[in-house]
Design an enzyme around this catalytic site. Structure first.
Site, PDB file in Angstrom:
ATOM      1  N   SER A 167       1.054  -4.221  -7.121  1.00  0.00           N
ATOM      2  CA  SER A 167       0.999  -4.915  -5.833  1.00  0.00           C
ATOM      3  C   SER A 167       0.749  -6.414  -6.050  1.00  0.00           C
ATOM      4  O   SER A 167       1.539  -7.081  -6.716  1.00  0.00           O
ATOM      5  CB  SER A 167      -0.084  -4.272  -4.957  1.00  0.00           C
ATOM      6  OG  SER A 167       0.088  -4.610  -3.609  1.00  0.00           O
ATOM      7  N   ASP A 247       7.450   3.457  -0.604  1.00  0.00           N
ATOM      8  CA  ASP A 247       6.549   2.319  -0.469  1.00  0.00           C
ATOM      9  C   ASP A 247       7.119   1.375   0.581  1.00  0.00           C
ATOM     10  O   ASP A 247       8.058   0.617   0.312  1.00  0.00           O
ATOM     11  CB  ASP A 247       6.410   1.609  -1.816  1.00  0.00           C
ATOM     12  CG  ASP A 247       5.402   0.466  -1.781  1.00  0.00           C
ATOM     13  OD1 ASP A 247       4.985   0.063  -0.682  1.00  0.00           O
ATOM     14  OD2 ASP A 247       5.041  -0.013  -2.871  1.00  0.00           O
ATOM     15  N   HIS A 280       3.059   3.617  -1.769  1.00  0.00           N
ATOM     16  CA  HIS A 280       2.426   2.456  -2.389  1.00  0.00           C
ATOM     17  C   HIS A 280       1.265   2.872  -3.299  1.00  0.00           C
ATOM     18  O   HIS A 280       0.430   3.671  -2.919  1.00  0.00           O
ATOM     19  CB  HIS A 280       1.935   1.504  -1.287  1.00  0.00           C
ATOM     20  CG  HIS A 280       1.530   0.159  -1.777  1.00  0.00           C
ATOM     21  ND1 HIS A 280       2.384  -0.679  -2.452  1.00  0.00           N
ATOM     22  CD2 HIS A 280       0.345  -0.504  -1.684  1.00  0.00           C
ATOM     23  CE1 HIS A 280       1.761  -1.805  -2.743  1.00  0.00           C
ATOM     24  NE2 HIS A 280       0.517  -1.721  -2.301  1.00  0.00           N
TER      25      HIS A 280
END
Length: 305
Positions: A167, A247, A280
């Site tokens: 991320s 995601d 995610h």
């Protein structure tokens, strides 16, 4: 009589709330986890917390896989890892990332440095980049054998240094590689739909770096933004881009990044690895899942090539 009622200034629910009095709440943060210098009982990994810069108060957590008498001086690949959290959440010392790094280190058999960088809004960007660069330089300084961290000196292979992150940490990875080679807002995929300015990456970037020239078109966020340096000099030889099919936060941006790097003229090798049915940071939230294990195997094969 003074009112004690808190007034909200900024909030990105459910992750963070900033009150007008300056107090910050992060209800989604995982609790801190202490290091295990005498080996983690599940993985056999040893870990310790260290301070690498008194001036910047930069600290890291080091992870060393279980070694035998025959392998105690074995030279291991070095992984410098930057945690995710939008630049405003989580920590290298959280139980979430401590468990993940234990898993990676034990399975891939690497020496890892998990970097603790300071967070927004208390410290807005580019502060986290400066902390991350200090950690990167600290690791590199050991290649001459001049520093005093025995795990790195005795077990680190400075011919095999990898940088990785998830991320926001992946954004740091790109910017560290660009910095190593250097010593109008564009929307992607679902972000291009009407209202993309309300998407989490867009909102988070403006929250953590409000002074960034060009906003989300700043080269630190958009490698093709106005004034961005050429990607051809990116300071690494190989790259593995991992995305999750479900995601909704950054999958399409990850694929876009893979494509622009592949077409940039950069001479390194780049691969895309996608797990279609996951969301995610699934590999961190559920490290025991079969898909997370498959991703670790892919990381291992990339590192030991």
């Amino acid at each position: 009589m003074t009112s004690t009622t808190k007034e909200v200034d900024i909030e990105i629910l459910p992750y963070i709330r900033v009150d007008k009095n300056g107090s910050v709440e992060r209800p989604e943060d995982a609790p801190f986890s202490p290091p295990t210098p005498d080996q983690d009982p599940e993985t056999g990994v040893s870990s310790k917390d260290i301070t690498i810069s008194e001036n910047l108060s930069v600290s890291d957590c080091l992870f060393l896989p279980k070694l035998t008498d025959h392998t105690q001086n074995q030279k291991l690949p070095i992984l410098v890892y930057f945690h995710g959290g939008g630049f405003f959440l989580e920590s290298a010392f959280s139980s979430l990332y401590h468990r993940y790094l234990n898993s990676i280190v034990s399975q891939v058999h690497v020496l890892a440095i998990s970097v603790e960088y300071i967070l927004a809004p208390e410290h807005l960007l580019p502060a986290a980049y400066e902390d991350s660069w200090a950690a990167h330089q600290w690791v590199a300084s050991h290649s001459a054998g001049n520093d005093k961290e025995p795990w790195l000196i005795n077990n680190g292979d400075f011919g095999r240094i990898f940088i990785g992150g998830d991320s926001a940490g992946a954004n740091i990875v790109h910017n560290m590689a660009m910095r190593a080679c250097l010593v109008g807002c564009k929307a992607y995929g679902s972000e291009s739909k009407e209202g993309h300015e309300k998407s989490l990456p867009y909102v988070a970037w403006n929250f953590v770096y409000p002074s960034a020239t060009g906003g989300v078109d700043n080269p630190m966020f958009n490698p093709e933004g106005q004034g961005a340096p050429s990607l051809t000099g990116l300071g690494c030889d190989r790259m593995l881009v991992c995305v999750a099919g479900r995601d909704l936060v950054i999958k399409e941006r990850g694929v876009w990044y893979f494509e622009i790097m592949r077409k940039s003229g950069w001479k390194g090798e780049i691969e895309l690895f996608e797990v279609e049915e996951e969301g995610h940071i699934f590999h961190i939230l559920n490290i025991e899942s079969e898909n997370a294990k498959a991703m670790v195997k892919r990381l291992a094969s990339f590192i030991i090539m």
